[in-house]
Design an enzyme around this catalytic site. Sequence first.
Site, short mmCIF file in Angstrom:
data_model
loop_
_atom_site.label_atom_id
_atom_site.label_comp_id
_atom_site.label_asym_id
_atom_site.label_seq_id
_atom_site.Cartn_x
_atom_site.Cartn_y
_atom_site.Cartn_z
N LYS A 69 -25.81 -0.25 12.49
CA LYS A 69 -25.54 1.20 12.46
C LYS A 69 -24.11 1.45 12.97
O LYS A 69 -23.25 0.60 12.78
CB LYS A 69 -26.62 1.96 13.22
N HIS A 72 -30.76 4.44 3.44
CA HIS A 72 -31.33 4.48 4.79
C HIS A 72 -31.73 5.92 5.11
O HIS A 72 -31.04 6.86 4.69
CB HIS A 72 -30.31 3.95 5.80
N GLY A 102 -35.95 3.80 15.88
CA GLY A 102 -35.28 4.11 17.14
C GLY A 102 -36.16 4.83 18.15
O GLY A 102 -35.68 5.33 19.16
N GLU A 119 -31.29 7.60 7.62
CA GLU A 119 -30.22 8.36 8.28
C GLU A 119 -29.22 8.91 7.25
O GLU A 119 -28.64 9.97 7.47
CB GLU A 119 -29.55 7.47 9.34
N GLU A 121 -39.23 1.64 5.94
CA GLU A 121 -38.86 2.09 7.28
C GLU A 121 -39.46 3.48 7.51
O GLU A 121 -38.85 4.48 7.12
CB GLU A 121 -37.33 2.16 7.42
N SER A 151 -38.27 0.00 14.93
CA SER A 151 -38.64 -0.51 16.25
C SER A 151 -39.25 -1.90 16.21
O SER A 151 -40.12 -2.23 17.02
CB SER A 151 -39.56 0.47 16.97
#
Length: 249
Positions: free
Chosen positions: A10, A95, A172, A97, A166, A210
């Site tokens: 990241k 992703h 996270g 994000e 994911e 995680s």
Amino acid sequence: MKKLIAGNWKMNGSLAANEALLREIAAGLSAQPACAIAVCVPAPYLAQVQALVAGMPAVALGAQDVSSHASGAFTGELSASMLREFGCRYVIVGHSERRQYHGETDTLVADKAKAALAAGVTPIVCVGETLAEREAGQTEQVVKRQLAAVIHTNGHCISEIVVAYEPVWAIGTGKTATPEEAQAVHAVLRTQLKAATDQAARVKILYGGSMNAANASSLLAQADIDGGLIGGASLKAPDFLKIIAAAPV
Ligand code: 13P
């Protein structure tokens, strides 16, 4: 199939930290690890990490995003051929994000995967549901919709991609999907790939969210979990090495 353990750094790192991290990983890696390994690094560090992993034959280089365009007036973007020039074997696309903070749509993610494949870079296509979607019972529908766009755009090349499941609520947060929860979604994705290609058995489906030294082995033992996409734990050499060691042959 060999498992793939990929670190997603990241927006972390520095010239000094990257070098220290990779030197520690190199020192702790066995000569022939049982799994394939990659590190997906921030773009400014591609040249540095390319040079560092040149001495680490087991470790491949990856990037974290790519443009859907081949070249041209797209300020700030990076083309797949540029990534290729710096030795990238992989690039993460879609992703959560990027989807969440940059408004990336299923179609754009599919086009990015296509651009990567056209340049000979393997896209690691991320899919995953939010907590609200899981609680609404929409997990399957969401990940299938996300993958369907990539299948639609990439046709028979779909067997060349890597998929990463994911769940957004696990990224996270320290909350991991249980091995059974993850396996259930991976099985759905495998079935979807099987309908698209007779090569579905060789498509790696990674789990991310995680994953750490403590939970890696039970996740990686699942039938359809072919590796991990690791965020936080990939920034700590001892943790990343433990996850690599947990990958069954
Ligand atoms: P964490 O391992 O930090 O939860 O991140 C997962 C991830 O987003 C990898 O792409």
